[in-house]
Design a protein around this motif. Structure first.
Motif, PDB file in Angstrom:
ATOM      1  N   HIS A  60       0.823  -1.215   0.000  1.00  0.00           N
ATOM      2  CA  HIS A  60       0.000   0.000   0.000  1.00  0.00           C
ATOM      3  C   HIS A  60       0.856   1.265   0.000  1.00  0.00           C
ATOM      4  O   HIS A  60       0.408   2.308  -0.475  1.00  0.00           O
TER       5      HIS A  60
ATOM      6  N   GLY B   3      -5.633  -6.872   6.309  1.00  0.00           N
ATOM      7  CA  GLY B   3      -5.065  -7.049   4.978  1.00  0.00           C
ATOM      8  C   GLY B   3      -3.641  -7.538   5.009  1.00  0.00           C
ATOM      9  O   GLY B   3      -3.266  -8.387   5.815  1.00  0.00           O
TER      10      GLY B   3
ATOM     11  N   HIS C 216      -3.001  -9.236   8.650  1.00  0.00           N
ATOM     12  CA  HIS C 216      -3.159 -10.685   8.828  1.00  0.00           C
ATOM     13  C   HIS C 216      -1.869 -11.312   9.345  1.00  0.00           C
ATOM     14  O   HIS C 216      -1.902 -12.339  10.027  1.00  0.00           O
TER      15      HIS C 216
ATOM     16  N   ASP D 203     -12.406  -5.198  10.390  1.00  0.00           N
ATOM     17  CA  ASP D 203     -12.231  -4.822   8.985  1.00  0.00           C
ATOM     18  C   ASP D 203     -13.603  -4.518   8.410  1.00  0.00           C
ATOM     19  O   ASP D 203     -14.629  -4.932   8.978  1.00  0.00           O
TER      20      ASP D 203
ATOM     21  N   ASN E 275     -14.348  -5.530   5.396  1.00  0.00           N
ATOM     22  CA  ASN E 275     -14.502  -6.546   4.367  1.00  0.00           C
ATOM     23  C   ASN E 275     -14.710  -7.907   5.020  1.00  0.00           C
ATOM     24  O   ASN E 275     -13.863  -8.381   5.772  1.00  0.00           O
TER      25      ASN E 275
ATOM     26  N   LYS F 158     -11.943 -10.497   4.402  1.00  0.00           N
ATOM     27  CA  LYS F 158     -10.732 -10.298   5.204  1.00  0.00           C
ATOM     28  C   LYS F 158     -10.967 -10.683   6.662  1.00  0.00           C
ATOM     29  O   LYS F 158     -10.043 -11.158   7.337  1.00  0.00           O
TER      30      LYS F 158
ATOM     31  N   GLY G 235      -8.969  -3.244  -3.480  1.00  0.00           N
ATOM     32  CA  GLY G 235      -9.166  -3.997  -2.246  1.00  0.00           C
ATOM     33  C   GLY G 235      -9.496  -5.446  -2.494  1.00  0.00           C
ATOM     34  O   GLY G 235     -10.126  -6.104  -1.651  1.00  0.00           O
TER      35      GLY G 235
ATOM     36  N   ARG H 238      -6.168 -10.937  -1.438  1.00  0.00           N
ATOM     37  CA  ARG H 238      -6.227 -11.701  -0.204  1.00  0.00           C
ATOM     38  C   ARG H 238      -4.800 -11.796   0.326  1.00  0.00           C
ATOM     39  O   ARG H 238      -3.974 -12.535  -0.192  1.00  0.00           O
TER      40      ARG H 238
ATOM     41  N   ARG I 258      -1.209 -10.610   0.406  1.00  0.00           N
ATOM     42  CA  ARG I 258      -0.173  -9.799  -0.233  1.00  0.00           C
ATOM     43  C   ARG I 258       0.056 -10.271  -1.664  1.00  0.00           C
ATOM     44  O   ARG I 258       0.059 -11.475  -1.941  1.00  0.00           O
TER      45      ARG I 258
END
Length: 344
Positions: free
Chosen positions: A39, A181, A185, A203, A205, A208, A334, A337, A339
């Motif tokens: 990111h 993310g 994680h 999160d 999501n 995630k 986004g 899953r 990296r």
């Protein structure tokens, strides 16, 4: 050689042909085997022209691993063919913090124009890269570079953040991870491996949150207006001993402040642009806010040892160098899953 470069402000990165670099005295050339997508790359590529300071064209990739290909004059301690990971936050090597292996906080880097690979210096998303000093290569040994390259940031950064709060994370404590993310994680796994804390993942999501549970979170909640109250309920109304915010935008920072307990740590890891008020009446008594950056060189050895024992791993989605721009598209959407890793 091929490289992925950010070449025009506001435009997506491009795969281009550039000259293969030669190592100078004291330098090492690495034949890159894997590079991680982060990111932070998206953050710098989103900056307007008046705020962008990283130089153009910029070969991306501050998470790198590869095989030592050529040694510059005077280099010792390495051999051609060694498999190594790149320690990214390069420092001068001579100041007080660098002498402790804390090159991420080098006192002279800004003055001397020393910048990390992919964040000012040519990075790892190329067939070859130059390492400025042999000390910035950490042996991988038998670790798979593709599965572990992201540990150089996505493992090292949460490890450094969590290690500073270990005295808080005693039996009966609660640690909250905001953002499950790429870094989050791994942070959950580090918390499970190194502490007795109950780990809560937040999160926006649902997928995630599912990943967070898979890698060891005891609880996983949507990061919404009700999240602070749910954490308070888990802690008998007291709040969490530590909140690790891997997002760093205004809503997550305010959420973290709302759920921290007396004497707790609010740790801002994400590169969002949120801000918080600080004062006697703004936070619980004796609570603290920290904004750590990356991690120490010695800590990268420790992170790789955790991986070697199987205590942590990175969920990876693999792309070729030619498809690297698509990895950034998925990152922006986004849709990754864990990296993304570019394999060369």
């Amino acid at each position: 050689m091929k490289a992925l470069q950010y070449r025009t402000i506001g435009a997506p990165p491009e795969v281009v042909e550039i000259p293969t670099p030669e190592p100078g005295p004291g330098q090492v050339r690495l034949k890159v085997t894997a590079a991680g997508v982060c990111h932070s790359d998206e953050f710098i590529m989103s900056l307007p022209e008046d705020s962008y300071t990283y130089g153009l064209p910029l070969t991306l990739g501050h998470e790198g691993a590869g095989i030592v290909d050529e040694l510059g004059e005077g280099v010792t301690g390495l051999a051609v063919g060694d498999s190594a990971a790149v320690y990214g936050p390069w420092g001068c090597g001579y100041c007080y913090t660098c002498s402790k292996g804390q090159e991420n906080y080098c006192e002279n880097a800004a003055t001397l124009g020393i910048t990390p690979p992919g964040l000012g210096s040519p990075g790892a998303m190329a067939e070859y890269m130059i390492i400025d000093n042999a000390r910035h290569l950490v042996p991988l040994g038998d670790l798979d570079p593709v599965q572990n390259v992201s540990l150089t940031d996505a493992g090292l950064t949460p490890y450094h953040a969590i290690k500073q709060s270990l005295d808080q994370l005693v039996p009966g404590s609660v640690a909250v991870v905001i953002g499950a993310g790429g870094l989050g994680h791994v942070g959950i796994q580090i918390l499970r491996a190194m502490t007795a804390a109950t780990v809560v993942a937040l999160d926006v999501n649902e997928e995630k949150l599912g990943l967070a549970k898979e890698v060891g979170a005891h609880h996983a909640f949507l990061s919404n207006a009700e999240a602070a109250e749910r954490v308070k309920e888990l802690t008998g109304g007291h709040g969490a001993q530590a909140v690790f915010d891997f997002v760093g935008i205004q809503p997550t920072m305010e959420l973290g402040q709302a759920m921290i307990r007396v004497g707790g740590d609010q740790v801002l890891v994400g590169v969002g642009s949120g801000t918080l008020p600080v004062g006697m009446l703004d936070k619980p008594w004796e609570s603290s806010i920290r904004a750590p950056y990356w991690g120490y060189r010695s800590e990268l050895f420790e992170v790789l040892e955790l991986a070697r024992t199987g205590a942590i791993h990175v969920e990876t989605e693999i792309f070729t160098l030619d498809d690297a721009p698509k990895a950034y598209e998925k990152l922006h959407a986004g849709a990754l899953r864990g990296r993304a890793v570019i394999v060369l």
